[in-house]
Design a protein around this motif. Structure first.
Motif, mmCIF file in Angstrom:
data_model
loop_
_atom_site.group_PDB
_atom_site.id
_atom_site.type_symbol
_atom_site.label_atom_id
_atom_site.label_comp_id
_atom_site.label_asym_id
_atom_site.label_seq_id
_atom_site.Cartn_x
_atom_site.Cartn_y
_atom_site.Cartn_z
ATOM 1 N N SER A 130 0.817 -1.222 0.000
ATOM 2 C CA SER A 130 0.000 0.000 0.000
ATOM 3 C C SER A 130 0.846 1.266 0.000
ATOM 4 O O SER A 130 0.441 2.291 -0.558
ATOM 5 N N THR A 131 2.045 1.214 0.605
ATOM 6 C CA THR A 131 2.894 2.408 0.676
ATOM 7 C C THR A 131 3.601 2.711 -0.643
ATOM 8 O O THR A 131 4.344 3.685 -0.720
ATOM 9 N N SER A 132 3.385 1.902 -1.673
ATOM 10 C CA SER A 132 3.951 2.206 -2.983
ATOM 11 C C SER A 132 3.029 3.094 -3.807
ATOM 12 O O SER A 132 3.368 3.454 -4.934
ATOM 13 N N HIS A 133 1.878 3.460 -3.252
ATOM 14 C CA HIS A 133 0.922 4.304 -3.952
ATOM 15 C C HIS A 133 0.911 5.707 -3.359
ATOM 16 O O HIS A 133 0.893 5.867 -2.136
ATOM 17 N N LEU A 134 0.903 6.712 -4.232
ATOM 18 C CA LEU A 134 0.862 8.100 -3.770
ATOM 19 C C LEU A 134 -0.436 8.420 -3.045
ATOM 20 O O LEU A 134 -0.459 9.297 -2.188
ATOM 21 N N SER A 135 -1.516 7.712 -3.382
ATOM 22 C CA SER A 135 -2.783 7.950 -2.683
ATOM 23 C C SER A 135 -2.669 7.604 -1.204
ATOM 24 O O SER A 135 -3.340 8.213 -0.361
ATOM 25 N N MET A 136 -1.818 6.640 -0.888
ATOM 26 C CA MET A 136 -1.597 6.243 0.508
ATOM 27 C C MET A 136 -0.615 7.192 1.190
ATOM 28 O O MET A 136 -0.871 7.694 2.287
ATOM 29 N N THR A 137 0.524 7.440 0.546
ATOM 30 C CA THR A 137 1.559 8.265 1.175
ATOM 31 C C THR A 137 1.134 9.731 1.288
ATOM 32 O O THR A 137 1.436 10.391 2.281
ATOM 33 N N LEU A 138 0.416 10.220 0.274
ATOM 34 C CA LEU A 138 -0.069 11.603 0.346
ATOM 35 C C LEU A 138 -1.134 11.774 1.418
ATOM 36 O O LEU A 138 -1.208 12.827 2.064
ATOM 37 N N SER A 139 -1.952 10.744 1.618
ATOM 38 C CA SER A 139 -2.983 10.813 2.666
ATOM 39 C C SER A 139 -2.368 10.811 4.061
ATOM 40 O O SER A 139 -3.034 11.192 5.033
ATOM 41 N N LEU A 140 -1.112 10.380 4.178
ATOM 42 C CA LEU A 140 -0.399 10.466 5.452
ATOM 43 C C LEU A 140 0.326 11.802 5.593
ATOM 44 O O LEU A 140 0.312 12.428 6.659
ATOM 45 N N ALA A 141 0.989 12.243 4.512
ATOM 46 C CA ALA A 141 1.841 13.437 4.582
ATOM 47 C C ALA A 141 1.042 14.742 4.542
ATOM 48 O O ALA A 141 1.335 15.669 5.298
ATOM 49 N N LEU A 142 0.038 14.804 3.663
ATOM 50 C CA LEU A 142 -0.681 16.067 3.455
ATOM 51 C C LEU A 142 -1.465 16.531 4.681
ATOM 52 O O LEU A 142 -1.347 17.703 5.071
ATOM 53 N N PRO A 143 -2.270 15.679 5.343
ATOM 54 C CA PRO A 143 -2.986 16.157 6.534
ATOM 55 C C PRO A 143 -2.050 16.591 7.665
ATOM 56 O O PRO A 143 -2.342 17.568 8.370
ATOM 57 N N LEU A 144 -0.923 15.859 7.832
ATOM 58 C CA LEU A 144 0.041 16.241 8.864
ATOM 59 C C LEU A 144 0.608 17.624 8.587
ATOM 60 O O LEU A 144 0.612 18.500 9.455
ATOM 61 N N TRP A 145 1.105 17.823 7.354
ATOM 62 C CA TRP A 145 1.699 19.112 6.985
ATOM 63 C C TRP A 145 0.674 20.238 7.080
ATOM 64 O O TRP A 145 0.981 21.333 7.575
ATOM 65 N N LEU A 146 -0.546 19.976 6.619
ATOM 66 C CA LEU A 146 -1.593 21.001 6.643
ATOM 67 C C LEU A 146 -1.951 21.392 8.074
ATOM 68 O O LEU A 146 -2.143 22.581 8.374
ATOM 69 N N SER A 147 -2.020 20.414 8.964
ATOM 70 C CA SER A 147 -2.327 20.723 10.365
ATOM 71 C C SER A 147 -1.205 21.522 11.012
ATOM 72 O O SER A 147 -1.469 22.437 11.809
ATOM 73 N N PHE A 148 0.063 21.212 10.672
ATOM 74 C CA PHE A 148 1.185 21.992 11.198
ATOM 75 C C PHE A 148 1.122 23.437 10.725
ATOM 76 O O PHE A 148 1.354 24.370 11.502
ATOM 77 N N MET A 149 0.811 23.628 9.439
ATOM 78 C CA MET A 149 0.756 24.975 8.873
ATOM 79 C C MET A 149 -0.382 25.797 9.489
ATOM 80 O O MET A 149 -0.199 26.962 9.833
ATOM 81 N N ILE A 150 -1.549 25.178 9.613
ATOM 82 C CA ILE A 150 -2.693 25.895 10.195
ATOM 83 C C ILE A 150 -2.397 26.287 11.640
ATOM 84 O O ILE A 150 -2.649 27.423 12.063
ATOM 85 N N PHE A 151 -1.829 25.343 12.397
ATOM 86 C CA PHE A 151 -1.479 25.628 13.791
ATOM 87 C C PHE A 151 -0.438 26.743 13.871
ATOM 88 O O PHE A 151 -0.551 27.667 14.690
ATOM 89 N N GLY A 152 0.593 26.658 13.030
ATOM 90 C CA GLY A 152 1.675 27.639 13.087
ATOM 91 C C GLY A 152 1.240 29.036 12.693
ATOM 92 O O GLY A 152 1.562 30.005 13.384
ATOM 93 N N TRP A 153 0.478 29.153 11.594
ATOM 94 C CA TRP A 153 0.085 30.477 11.108
ATOM 95 C C TRP A 153 -0.966 31.121 11.999
ATOM 96 O O TRP A 153 -1.034 32.354 12.076
ATOM 97 N N PHE A 154 -1.773 30.329 12.677
ATOM 98 C CA PHE A 154 -2.793 30.911 13.548
ATOM 99 C C PHE A 154 -2.249 31.252 14.933
ATOM 100 O O PHE A 154 -2.688 32.221 15.553
ATOM 101 N N ASN A 155 -1.303 30.470 15.433
ATOM 102 C CA ASN A 155 -0.823 30.655 16.804
ATOM 103 C C ASN A 155 0.544 31.346 16.882
ATOM 104 O O ASN A 155 0.826 32.020 17.872
ATOM 105 N N ASN A 156 1.401 31.122 15.888
ATOM 106 C CA ASN A 156 2.745 31.724 15.907
ATOM 107 C C ASN A 156 3.038 32.384 14.559
ATOM 108 O O ASN A 156 3.980 32.015 13.860
ATOM 109 N N THR A 157 2.218 33.372 14.213
ATOM 110 C CA THR A 157 2.337 34.014 12.894
ATOM 111 C C THR A 157 3.688 34.680 12.716
ATOM 112 O O THR A 157 4.336 34.536 11.669
ATOM 113 N N GLN A 158 4.148 35.408 13.727
ATOM 114 C CA GLN A 158 5.438 36.101 13.629
ATOM 115 C C GLN A 158 6.586 35.108 13.487
ATOM 116 O O GLN A 158 7.528 35.331 12.707
#
Length: 224
Positions: free
Chosen positions: A95-123
């Protein structure tokens, strides 16, 4: 006989259903029942690995890490590791040879980090766009470069894992398909090569799951 070299990575079965994705859950069923008897050898090994990973991720997260935050990345590490190992067995879907699997792991993690960072530590996030010591004339270019490098992070995480899983499996498949046309001596050499490549793939499975978890931890530490 395979109609296509990449048919080994096809998630569909003979019934035109994507049942091969169930292979991602097979790691849970392979855990022996004796693991739950405490203290067993399995549990001692498991706890030792957990403690090692916890210390490693705790250092990377820095002094501002929250209690229990390392377990997110430990769970991610073991989930990817199980799926990588399952793909080493014959006739089991990777399953990890498919981008649909690996992107579903990487994208939500990265997106949650960005949302948290820009809303709480913008500077703090803005200062990351301009490295320390950058000349004023180069600042607009550095902002563009840093922004692009930040945006492509989930893609590089996903592609790195999927490409490494595909590359080794394709090499094993290519060498295995030549076995029917070889002599007895060459088949013995081929078997030795396949065993060596399988050992290499075993190491790659561990390394890639560790790299994925470590890079995810580093990305999260930048937003705090």
């Amino acid at each position: 006989m395979m109609t296509n070299l990449f048919s080994t990575f096809d998630p569909s079965t003979n019934m035109n259903l994507s049942l091969n994705w169930l292979g991602a859950l097979m790691g849970m069923f392979m855990i022996p029942t004796t693991f739950w008897f405490l203290p067993s050898r399995y549990s001692i090994i498991w706890i030792t690995i957990l403690n090692m990973l916890h210390k490693e991720f705790k250092i990377l997260l820095g002094p501002l890490n929250h209690s229990g935050s390392t377990f997110i990345f430990i769970s991610l590490f073991f989930f990817i590791l199980f799926n990588n190992f399952m793909g080493l067995f014959p006739f089991i879907f990777t399953s990890t040879s498919h981008l649909s699997m690996t992107l579903s792991l990487a994208l939500p993690l990265w997106l949650s980090f960005m949302i948290f960072g820009w809303f709480n530590n913008t500077q703090h996030m803005l200062t990351h766009l301009v490295p320390q010591g950058t000349p004023p004339i180069l600042m607009p270019f550095m902002v563009c470069i840093e922004t692009i490098s930040n945006i492509i992070r989930p893609g590089t995480l996903a592609v790195r894992l999927a490409a490494n899983m595909i590359a080794g499996h394709l090499l094993l498949t290519l060498l295995g398909n030549t076995g029917s046309s070889l002599s007895f001596l060459l088949i013995n050499i081929l078997l030795i090569l396949q065993i060596l490549l399988l050992t290499l793939e075993f190491a790659v499975s561990i390394i890639q799951s560790y790299v994925f978890a470590i890079l995810s931890t580093l990305y999260s530490s930048e937003v705090i």
